[in-house]
Scaffold this motif. Structure first.
Motif, PDB file in Angstrom:
ATOM      1  N   GLY B 145       0.794  -1.225   0.000  1.00 22.45           N
ATOM      2  CA  GLY B 145       0.000   0.000   0.000  1.00 22.45           C
ATOM      3  C   GLY B 145       0.819   1.263   0.000  1.00 22.45           C
ATOM      4  O   GLY B 145       2.036   1.264   0.086  1.00 22.45           O
ATOM      5  N   GLY B 146       0.080   2.328  -0.104  1.00 23.81           N
ATOM      6  CA  GLY B 146       0.646   3.639   0.189  1.00 23.81           C
ATOM      7  C   GLY B 146       1.516   4.268  -0.868  1.00 23.81           C
ATOM      8  O   GLY B 146       1.041   5.062  -1.668  1.00 23.81           O
ATOM      9  N   SER B 147       2.723   3.841  -0.890  1.00 21.55           N
ATOM     10  CA  SER B 147       3.699   4.643  -1.612  1.00 21.55           C
ATOM     11  C   SER B 147       3.671   4.401  -3.131  1.00 21.55           C
ATOM     12  O   SER B 147       2.840   3.682  -3.659  1.00 21.55           O
ATOM     13  CB  SER B 147       5.075   4.361  -1.049  1.00 21.55           C
ATOM     14  N   THR B 148       4.606   4.982  -3.791  1.00 21.43           N
ATOM     15  CA  THR B 148       4.596   4.990  -5.253  1.00 21.43           C
ATOM     16  C   THR B 148       5.222   3.720  -5.820  1.00 21.43           C
ATOM     17  O   THR B 148       5.828   2.926  -5.110  1.00 21.43           O
ATOM     18  CB  THR B 148       5.404   6.183  -5.775  1.00 21.43           C
ATOM     19  N   GLU B 149       5.091   3.581  -7.111  1.00 20.74           N
ATOM     20  CA  GLU B 149       5.678   2.459  -7.824  1.00 20.74           C
ATOM     21  C   GLU B 149       7.191   2.391  -7.590  1.00 20.74           C
ATOM     22  O   GLU B 149       7.756   1.318  -7.400  1.00 20.74           O
ATOM     23  CB  GLU B 149       5.372   2.613  -9.317  1.00 20.74           C
ATOM     24  N   LEU B 150       7.814   3.549  -7.588  1.00 21.54           N
ATOM     25  CA  LEU B 150       9.265   3.571  -7.371  1.00 21.54           C
ATOM     26  C   LEU B 150       9.613   3.004  -5.999  1.00 21.54           C
ATOM     27  O   LEU B 150      10.595   2.282  -5.848  1.00 21.54           O
ATOM     28  CB  LEU B 150       9.808   4.996  -7.491  1.00 21.54           C
ATOM     29  N   HIS B 151       8.815   3.335  -5.008  1.00 16.75           N
ATOM     30  CA  HIS B 151       9.056   2.791  -3.673  1.00 16.75           C
ATOM     31  C   HIS B 151       9.001   1.274  -3.706  1.00 16.75           C
ATOM     32  O   HIS B 151       9.747   0.594  -3.016  1.00 16.75           O
ATOM     33  CB  HIS B 151       8.024   3.318  -2.676  1.00 16.75           C
ATOM     34  N   HIS B 152       8.087   0.747  -4.499  1.00 17.70           N
ATOM     35  CA  HIS B 152       7.967  -0.708  -4.575  1.00 17.70           C
ATOM     36  C   HIS B 152       9.164  -1.324  -5.285  1.00 17.70           C
ATOM     37  O   HIS B 152       9.652  -2.367  -4.881  1.00 17.70           O
ATOM     38  CB  HIS B 152       6.674  -1.095  -5.295  1.00 17.70           C
ATOM     39  N   ILE B 153       9.606  -0.675  -6.320  1.00 19.33           N
ATOM     40  CA  ILE B 153      10.728  -1.231  -7.081  1.00 19.33           C
ATOM     41  C   ILE B 153      11.959  -1.347  -6.194  1.00 19.33           C
ATOM     42  O   ILE B 153      12.660  -2.344  -6.210  1.00 19.33           O
ATOM     43  CB  ILE B 153      11.041  -0.336  -8.307  1.00 19.33           C
ATOM     44  N   PHE B 154      12.194  -0.309  -5.399  1.00 20.46           N
ATOM     45  CA  PHE B 154      13.397  -0.322  -4.576  1.00 20.46           C
ATOM     46  C   PHE B 154      13.143  -0.858  -3.165  1.00 20.46           C
ATOM     47  O   PHE B 154      14.057  -0.911  -2.363  1.00 20.46           O
ATOM     48  CB  PHE B 154      13.980   1.093  -4.481  1.00 20.46           C
ATOM     49  N   SER B 155      11.925  -1.217  -2.885  1.00 20.08           N
ATOM     50  CA  SER B 155      11.560  -1.635  -1.524  1.00 20.08           C
ATOM     51  C   SER B 155      12.101  -0.649  -0.503  1.00 20.08           C
ATOM     52  O   SER B 155      12.774  -1.024   0.447  1.00 20.08           O
ATOM     53  CB  SER B 155      12.131  -3.020  -1.186  1.00 20.08           C
ATOM     54  N   CYS B 156      11.828   0.614  -0.725  1.00 19.06           N
ATOM     55  CA  CYS B 156      12.448   1.585   0.172  1.00 19.06           C
ATOM     56  C   CYS B 156      11.455   2.182   1.155  1.00 19.06           C
ATOM     57  O   CYS B 156      10.254   2.005   1.046  1.00 19.06           O
ATOM     58  CB  CYS B 156      13.167   2.676  -0.620  1.00 19.06           C
TER      59      CYS B 156
END
Lengths: 202, 648
Positions: B145-156
């Motif tokens: 949830g929540g964050s952006t696609e980029l956050h998901h890509i980097f698991s940050c």
């Protein structure tokens, strides 16, 4: 006695290191910590108390005294009901700066009638033996600057701390009483903080 | 299986936990082994089909290759796999998602579960399947949830937008955390504001775990179903705001740390990491803290009778306290303190630990991956984007290790167990660098494992080295119960990892509560008056800068799904990130389509992606020195300087 107490915002101002945070902590949690770091920006604590039959929640705002924190603290002056100007009796410069603090407060709090606004002056660190500011000098300053009440306190040994905050509450309540006579009840005073509960009038 | 649809943009299409121990005989039905299946509305027949097939294939491959399976690739979806003891976790996602991301996602999910519920086997013995299903669903939605696609890509990590707040406030937050650490049972903390990190003393991985609970309480708070902690009702009398409800702003939760995580927390040089400290009292506290911890750990009972295969052993049992605090007793019952076969505390010597560690670093350490990486890097570049080498890899050394781990309470597991208790103290004193090394190795192993994971694309199977990292797949024996102290002031939350006995220590909890309350009130007041970040003015370029150490991302990309150019930037970033993970030697890449070119650059500490917008791309398909793509690196360096990104 009202069911819901009103919230009064008082703000502690004064030079860095005069003991504003210690005064707040002593009053609210009855603790004294010699290792406190500089306050950054603002902090606050709530305390419920009863003064002359009125139950109020006192919201004490503690501010950073250092010049570099100015931009962080000034936005929080607005809405204050009382200002506690604090200096340290062992530091003459902090006493001389009281006028600057008063000016800064009046400017940023956008007080309409500064001469009628309740200020209370606190000379802290009474426990320190080497005084630089005499009680007489302090009282004279208070007389000449609008007749503010003056308390000599010590957050370290708890002298006069409660008395000072209670006096602040009395000043605010007295101010309100005066205000209530002047303001018709069907108007809204935009310059005053709305009270959370029904006003505990007499 | 081919008709598995990849309908929506969710990262996770399927997730299940399968317990192989429930399905042994011919007559056993597959459904008996399904502990949890997502999406929950899937028909049982389909659940059985997927679980049965994937479990079978995974088992088959791992036995053939004598190496655990990490990833199964189908035509339109792929499944990250984790196997431990009889359990098998599988997470299915669309093929577009980078292998690293999906494997990392699954690891995080499993670790999250163990963090809040303890060892997997035990949690299924204690709680009902339905209760745990709720938890799995919660963790899944949290991670997605929540964050952006980029956050998901980097698991940050989601961090607060530091460009819009006064840095002094970050200092304030850091100081609040330090002040809390003056209380010895407080190990580390973090401060979150509206679900984003303001300041943390924990590793990024640990911070992520801690954040789940924050979100949970946040939502409960909003629904006025705030968790109440009876003991703390008194505290809230001097509550944080005028309008606060009568419920307490403080909660306690039991959590489980892996031995390396705990060790890391204790050995982390907090004082040197923070910006300002009063060093002398700090040192004293630290010393005191370590002493106290060692006492605490050796005070806890050495093994749990219900643990299968565990043996009570006398020397350790001697350390069992006669009077445990009643409040902690039931937690200890559940407490998985190592069931060790090692005779006594003295044998947990660093010397004994060393061969294991050096063994790990030999098979996983820098040397071989570097060589491998360089080698692969070369071949990879030639093959370009779709290098699909049909490789099935197994790592014999690794694998031996894993066998030991999976045998449960022998061999490797004992070594994990040895990390707790006195060993912690000994290692602390004798070889301070050891701790760092342990975790360093874990990191390496993980990275390496993943590298292997998506290396081979042998038809449908990847194998890699799952096992070695203890932090990655917490061995049951290595989970140590701790508590999470959380104090909420509207959108702001102070979270502290504390020793378990902290909860029952009223004086300590009140001290921490009162010493932090005013500052938290103030910080919340400051943060709530900060101008909302708003969409950053989009320059004529798009960039994303990933800090691999802190696991944070800086970007000028808006959170909302943007235009075609933005989407292709995200896709290119995802692709390049995957390649960087695969190929250790790779440092700079430009990928291009007919309309756009994205420049990617990385070092050990960061990855940066840059897209220049507008301007005509001069490219004819033939290498040409006027090709605008070649000016991208210079442009990126120039442009990103003002964002604090230094690519020199």
């Amino acid at each position: 006695m009202t069911s819901k107490s009103s919230l009064l915002k008082v703000i502690l101002l004064g030079d860095g290191g005069v003991g504003k945070s210690s005064l707040m902590n002593r009053y609210v949690t009855n603790k004294f910590d010699t290792h406190l770091f500089h306050t950054i920006g603002v902090e606050f604590l709530n305390k419920e108390l009863e003064v002359d039959g009125h139950t109020v929640t006192l919201q004490i705002w503690d501010t950073a005294g250092q010049e570099r924190f100015r931009s962080l603290r000034t936005p929080f002056y607005r809405g204050s009901d009382c200002c506690l100007l604090t200096f340290s009796v062992d530091d003459n410069q902090s006493f001389l700066n009281l006028s600057n603090w008063k000016k800064e407060f009046a400017y940023y709090a956008d007080v309409k009638e500064p001469e009628k606004f309740p200020f209370v002056v606190l000379g802290n660190k009474l426990d320190v033996p080497e005084r630089q500011v005499s009680g007489e000098d302090a009282r004279q300053w208070c007389r000449e600057n609008g007749g503010h009440p003056y308390f000599e306190t010590s957050a370290k040994d708890s002298t006069n701390v409660a008395a000072a905050f209670e006096e602040a509450v009395r000043r605010v309540l007295a101010q309100e009483d005066r205000g209530e006579h002047l303001i018709p009840t069907d108007t809204v005073d935009l310059h005053r903080k709305p009270r959370s509960g029904p006003s505990s009038c007499c | 299986m081919a008709e598995i649809s990849v309908a929506d943009s969710r990262r996770c299409n399927y997730f299940f936990l399968y317990d192989g121990s429930k399905v042994k005989g011919e007559g056993d039905s597959t459904r008996a082994g399904i502990c949890y299946f997502y999406p929950e509305e899937t028909t049982v027949d389909k659940q059985e089909l997927l679980c049965g097939q994937l479990a079978g294939v995974s088992r088959c491959i791992s036995e053939l290759s004598s190496s655990p399976v990490r990833l199964l690739r189908l035509r339109r979806s792929k499944f990250a796999i984790r196997m431990k003891d009889d359990f098998l976790w599988s997470l299915g996602c669309p093929v577009e998602i980078p292998d690293v991301s999906i494997c990392d996602f699954l690891d995080r999910l499993i670790n999250l579960f163990c963090f809040y519920n303890g060892p997997i086997r035990k949690s299924y013995q204690i709680y009902s399947q339905e209760d745990l299903a709720v938890r799995w669903a919660q963790y899944l939605s949290h991670l997605q949830g929540g964050s952006t696609e980029l956050h998901h890509i980097f698991s940050c990590l989601s961090t607060i937008d530091t460009t819009h707040i006064d840095p002094l406030l970050l200092l304030k937050a850091a100081l609040i955390l330090q002040a809390c650490q003056r209380c010895p049972p407080v190990l580390a903390g973090c401060i979150l504001y509206r679900g984003r990190v303001v300041s943390t003393q924990m590793t990024p991985d640990l911070t992520v775990k801690v954040m789940v609970h924050e979100m949970e309480t946040y939502h409960q708070d909003q629904d006025h179903h705030f968790l109440q902690d009876q003991r703390h009702d008194g505290l809230s009398s001097s509550g944080s705001s005028g309008s606060i409800t009568s419920s307490s702003p403080v909660t306690f939760t039991t959590v489980y740390l892996t031995a390396p995580e705990l060790h890391n927390l204790l050995s982390a040089p907090v004082a040197s990491r923070s910006q300002s400290t009063q060093s002398t009292p700090k040192e004293v506290n630290r010393a005191r803290k370590i002493r106290q911890l060692s006492r605490t750990l050796s005070d806890t009972p050495p093994s749990d009778p219900s643990e299968p295969g565990s043996t009570h052993n006398a020397p350790l049992a001697l350390h069992c306290p006669s009077s445990l605090h009643p409040a902690t007793r039931d937690e200890l019952l559940f407490s998985p303190i190592p069931s060790s076969h090692t005779p006594g505390p003295l044998s947990f010597s660093p010397i004994k630990g060393a061969p294991g560690l050096s063994g790990l670093s030999l098979s996983n350490g820098k040397l071989s991956p570097d060589v491998e990486g360089g080698f692969r890097g070369g071949s990879h570049n030639k093959k370009g984007v779709s290098g699909e080498a049909g490789v099935v890899r197994g790592w014999p050394t690794e694998n031996d290790d894993f066998q030991q781990h999976s045998n449960g309470h022998n061999g490797g597991a004992v070594e994990l167990a040895a990390l707790t208790s006195e060993a912690l103290l000994l290692r602390e004193q004798n070889s301070p660098e050891h701790g760092g090394q342990t975790t360093g190795n874990d990191g390496d192993q993980e990275g390496f494992g993943e590298t292997e994971g998506h290396r081979g694309k042998a038809q449908c199977v990847d194998t890699g080295d799952v096992p070695a990292s203890p932090s990655e797949n917490p061995s049951d024996a290595s989970l140590i119960p701790m508590a999470l102290y959380q104090h909420r002031v509207r959108g702001l939350v102070l979270t502290l990892l504390v020793e378990n006995h902290f909860h029952s220590d009223t004086a300590a909890t009140e001290e921490v509560y009162h010493s932090s309350l005013a500052s938290l009130n103030g910080l919340e007041a400051h943060l709530s008056t900060m101008a909302p970040a708003g969409a950053a003015p989009m320059g004529p370029y798009t960039f994303a800068h990933y800090d691999c150490i802190q696991k944070t991302i800086t970007t000028n990309l808006s959170g909302t799904p943007g235009g075609a150019q933005e989407r292709s930037f995200v896709r290119a970033t995802s692709l390049l990130h995957s390649h960087f993970c695969n190929t250790e030697a790779l440092q700079e890449v430009i990928v291009r389509s007919a309309g756009a070119a994205v420049y990617g650059s990385r070092t050990v500490a960061q990855e940066t992606y840059f897209l220049q917008q507008g301007g005509t791309l001069r490219n004819s398909g033939i290498p040409n020195h006027q090709d605008s793509a070649f000016s991208l690196p210079t442009k990126a360096r120039h442009r990103l300087l003002k964002h604090g990104v230094n690519l020199f």
